[in-house]
Design an enzyme around this catalytic site. Sequence first.
Site, PDB file in Angstrom:
ATOM      1  N   ASP A   1      -4.620  -1.390  72.832  1.00  0.00           N
ATOM      2  CA  ASP A   1      -5.933  -1.659  72.231  1.00  0.00           C
ATOM      3  C   ASP A   1      -6.962  -1.455  73.342  1.00  0.00           C
ATOM      4  O   ASP A   1      -6.609  -1.339  74.524  1.00  0.00           O
ATOM      5  CB  ASP A   1      -5.985  -3.096  71.668  1.00  0.00           C
ATOM      6  CG  ASP A   1      -7.299  -3.406  70.944  1.00  0.00           C
ATOM      7  OD1 ASP A   1      -8.034  -2.454  70.598  1.00  0.00           O
ATOM      8  OD2 ASP A   1      -7.597  -4.601  70.728  1.00  0.00           O
TER       9      ASP A   1
ATOM     10  N   ARG B   1      -3.387   0.477  56.806  1.00  0.00           N
ATOM     11  CA  ARG B   1      -4.286  -0.677  56.642  1.00  0.00           C
ATOM     12  C   ARG B   1      -4.575  -0.908  55.155  1.00  0.00           C
ATOM     13  O   ARG B   1      -4.658  -2.027  54.692  1.00  0.00           O
ATOM     14  CB  ARG B   1      -5.593  -0.438  57.413  1.00  0.00           C
ATOM     15  CG  ARG B   1      -5.477  -0.493  58.935  1.00  0.00           C
ATOM     16  CD  ARG B   1      -5.145  -1.892  59.425  1.00  0.00           C
ATOM     17  NE  ARG B   1      -6.058  -2.871  58.890  1.00  0.00           N
ATOM     18  CZ  ARG B   1      -7.235  -3.195  59.439  1.00  0.00           C
ATOM     19  NH1 ARG B   1      -7.588  -2.662  60.594  1.00  0.00           N
ATOM     20  NH2 ARG B   1      -8.023  -4.105  58.877  1.00  0.00           N
TER      21      ARG B   1
ATOM     22  N   GLN C   1      -4.672  -6.343  60.709  1.00  0.00           N
ATOM     23  CA  GLN C   1      -4.153  -5.261  61.546  1.00  0.00           C
ATOM     24  C   GLN C   1      -2.657  -5.451  61.781  1.00  0.00           C
ATOM     25  O   GLN C   1      -1.873  -4.497  61.676  1.00  0.00           O
ATOM     26  CB  GLN C   1      -4.910  -5.248  62.882  1.00  0.00           C
ATOM     27  CG  GLN C   1      -4.444  -4.155  63.831  1.00  0.00           C
ATOM     28  CD  GLN C   1      -4.773  -2.771  63.312  1.00  0.00           C
ATOM     29  OE1 GLN C   1      -5.921  -2.500  62.953  1.00  0.00           O
ATOM     30  NE2 GLN C   1      -3.801  -1.876  63.271  1.00  0.00           N
TER      31      GLN C   1
ATOM     32  N   HIS D   1      -6.451 -10.789  64.533  1.00  0.00           N
ATOM     33  CA  HIS D   1      -6.718  -9.676  63.618  1.00  0.00           C
ATOM     34  C   HIS D   1      -5.484  -9.523  62.731  1.00  0.00           C
ATOM     35  O   HIS D   1      -4.732  -8.547  62.823  1.00  0.00           O
ATOM     36  CB  HIS D   1      -7.000  -8.412  64.418  1.00  0.00           C
ATOM     37  CG  HIS D   1      -7.640  -7.313  63.614  1.00  0.00           C
ATOM     38  ND1 HIS D   1      -7.960  -7.442  62.267  1.00  0.00           N
ATOM     39  CD2 HIS D   1      -8.024  -6.057  63.973  1.00  0.00           C
ATOM     40  CE1 HIS D   1      -8.515  -6.310  61.849  1.00  0.00           C
ATOM     41  NE2 HIS D   1      -8.560  -5.461  62.862  1.00  0.00           N
TER      42      HIS D   1
ATOM     43  N   ARG E   1     -15.319 -10.671  58.730  1.00  0.00           N
ATOM     44  CA  ARG E   1     -15.155 -10.281  60.141  1.00  0.00           C
ATOM     45  C   ARG E   1     -16.242 -11.004  60.909  1.00  0.00           C
ATOM     46  O   ARG E   1     -17.431 -10.743  60.701  1.00  0.00           O
ATOM     47  CB  ARG E   1     -15.276  -8.764  60.301  1.00  0.00           C
ATOM     48  CG  ARG E   1     -15.391  -8.326  61.745  1.00  0.00           C
ATOM     49  CD  ARG E   1     -15.200  -6.837  61.922  1.00  0.00           C
ATOM     50  NE  ARG E   1     -13.798  -6.477  61.808  1.00  0.00           N
ATOM     51  CZ  ARG E   1     -13.282  -5.309  62.191  1.00  0.00           C
ATOM     52  NH1 ARG E   1     -14.077  -4.385  62.698  1.00  0.00           N
ATOM     53  NH2 ARG E   1     -12.001  -5.065  62.061  1.00  0.00           N
TER      54      ARG E   1
ATOM     55  N   CYS F   1      -4.508   0.139  67.412  1.00  0.00           N
ATOM     56  CA  CYS F   1      -5.246  -0.333  66.230  1.00  0.00           C
ATOM     57  C   CYS F   1      -6.481   0.513  65.958  1.00  0.00           C
ATOM     58  O   CYS F   1      -6.927   0.592  64.813  1.00  0.00           O
ATOM     59  CB  CYS F   1      -5.618  -1.800  66.406  1.00  0.00           C
ATOM     60  SG  CYS F   1      -6.640  -2.097  67.862  1.00  0.00           S
TER      61      CYS F   1
HETATM   62  N1   CP Z   1      -8.574  -1.469  63.647  1.00  0.00           N
HETATM   63  C1   CP Z   1      -9.710  -1.880  63.058  1.00  0.00           C
HETATM   64  O1   CP Z   1      -9.857  -3.039  62.631  1.00  0.00           O
HETATM   65  O2   CP Z   1     -10.658  -0.915  62.959  1.00  0.00           O
HETATM   66  P1   CP Z   1     -12.169  -1.151  62.542  1.00  0.00           P
HETATM   67  O3   CP Z   1     -12.795  -1.998  63.620  1.00  0.00           O
HETATM   68  O4   CP Z   1     -12.762   0.216  62.477  1.00  0.00           O
HETATM   69  O5   CP Z   1     -12.216  -1.867  61.235  1.00  0.00           O
HETATM   70  N1  NVA Z   2      -9.813  -5.893  70.117  1.00  0.00           N
HETATM   71  C1  NVA Z   2     -10.718  -5.038  69.373  1.00  0.00           C
HETATM   72  C2  NVA Z   2     -10.105  -4.616  68.093  1.00  0.00           C
HETATM   73  C3  NVA Z   2     -10.924  -3.681  67.263  1.00  0.00           C
HETATM   74  C4  NVA Z   2     -10.292  -3.360  65.953  1.00  0.00           C
HETATM   75  C5  NVA Z   2     -12.038  -5.768  69.141  1.00  0.00           C
HETATM   76  O1  NVA Z   2     -12.014  -6.973  68.845  1.00  0.00           O
HETATM   77  O2  NVA Z   2     -13.082  -5.130  69.264  1.00  0.00           O
END
Ligand code: CP
Ligand code: NVA
Length: 297
Positions: free
Chosen positions: A212, A280, A125, A122, A95, A252
């Site tokens: 989101d 997930r 997701q 993502h 990430r 999400c």
């Molecule tokens: N939806 C998602 O990726 O959640 P987290 O940021 O908690 O991993």
């Molecule tokens: N769009 C959000 C998604 C979190 C899972 C972010 O990037 O923070």
Amino acid sequence: MRHFLEIDDLTPAELARVLDLALVPDPTPVLAAKGMALIFQKPSTRTRNSMEMAVVQLGGHPVCIQGDEVGLDTRESVEDVTKAMAGFHAAIGARVHQHSVVERMAKVEQIPIVNLLCDEGHPMQALADLLTIRSEFDGLEGRTVAYVGDANNVARSLAIGAGLTGVQFRIASPPGYQFASEDLDRIRLVGEPTVCDRPEDAVAGADVVYADTWTSMGQEAEAARRRRDFEGFQIDERLMGLASPEAIFLHCLPAHRGEEVVDEVLDGPRSRIWLQAANRMHAARGLLCWLLGEAQR
Ligand code: CP
Ligand code: NVA
């Protein structure tokens, strides 16, 4: 070597296979006696836990690492960290802030790389979202997803994933927060997204209403301005009332209650957010099962 940096790294047939593998009760333990490194430059609840559990369920050992611990490009270059990790692990999940970081990891070509969220996408997701929609409606083809809000990483992967699976994707975003033309070009390679100015037009008759956050990780300094700019894009019961009578609500997560969505929708009878979050793990297991198993043959 196959990597999973965006959902269109899978063909439609491979994506369908990954979703099938997500539901296999006794998957092949493709990670038996192997490790998977999970590197996080940003916080996570669902991604870390779902990936760790999926690795364990496939017989492997997850090693979770905060970005600062390895110091990507500060303590050691992204390439050198990747090469070192390849000596211990069968795959790396990361990430990161910039998509270029996962691309650089993949270029090392020693072990498969999985994008666990970056500024552009993502895809893990999107797999869980498609799995959730498929199980709720007994299939994907011909369903309609209405995404209301920022045309961000989550929206981009979902739009591409929808295109790959025959799901009609609609999006409504305020001016300044819409897909760039190059995003639309990429999505149009696989589908025909509908871009709406008004949330009402996106949601009308839709099977799935999706939200989101308005302020993604790393954009916190813009939160106040974004709250103003996204006025009118909140999902409430009135907006849900315009969707199909059987419509479900997805997010999400994490949700910013009272901003992009009201409690009555998040906690209401149409919400499937906790099923989606639990999916997930199943989607991660399906992806890893394919990536470290069938994709290697
Ligand atoms: N939806 C998602 O990726 O959640 P987290 O940021 O908690 O991993
Ligand atoms: N769009 C959000 C998604 C979190 C899972 C972010 O990037 O923070």
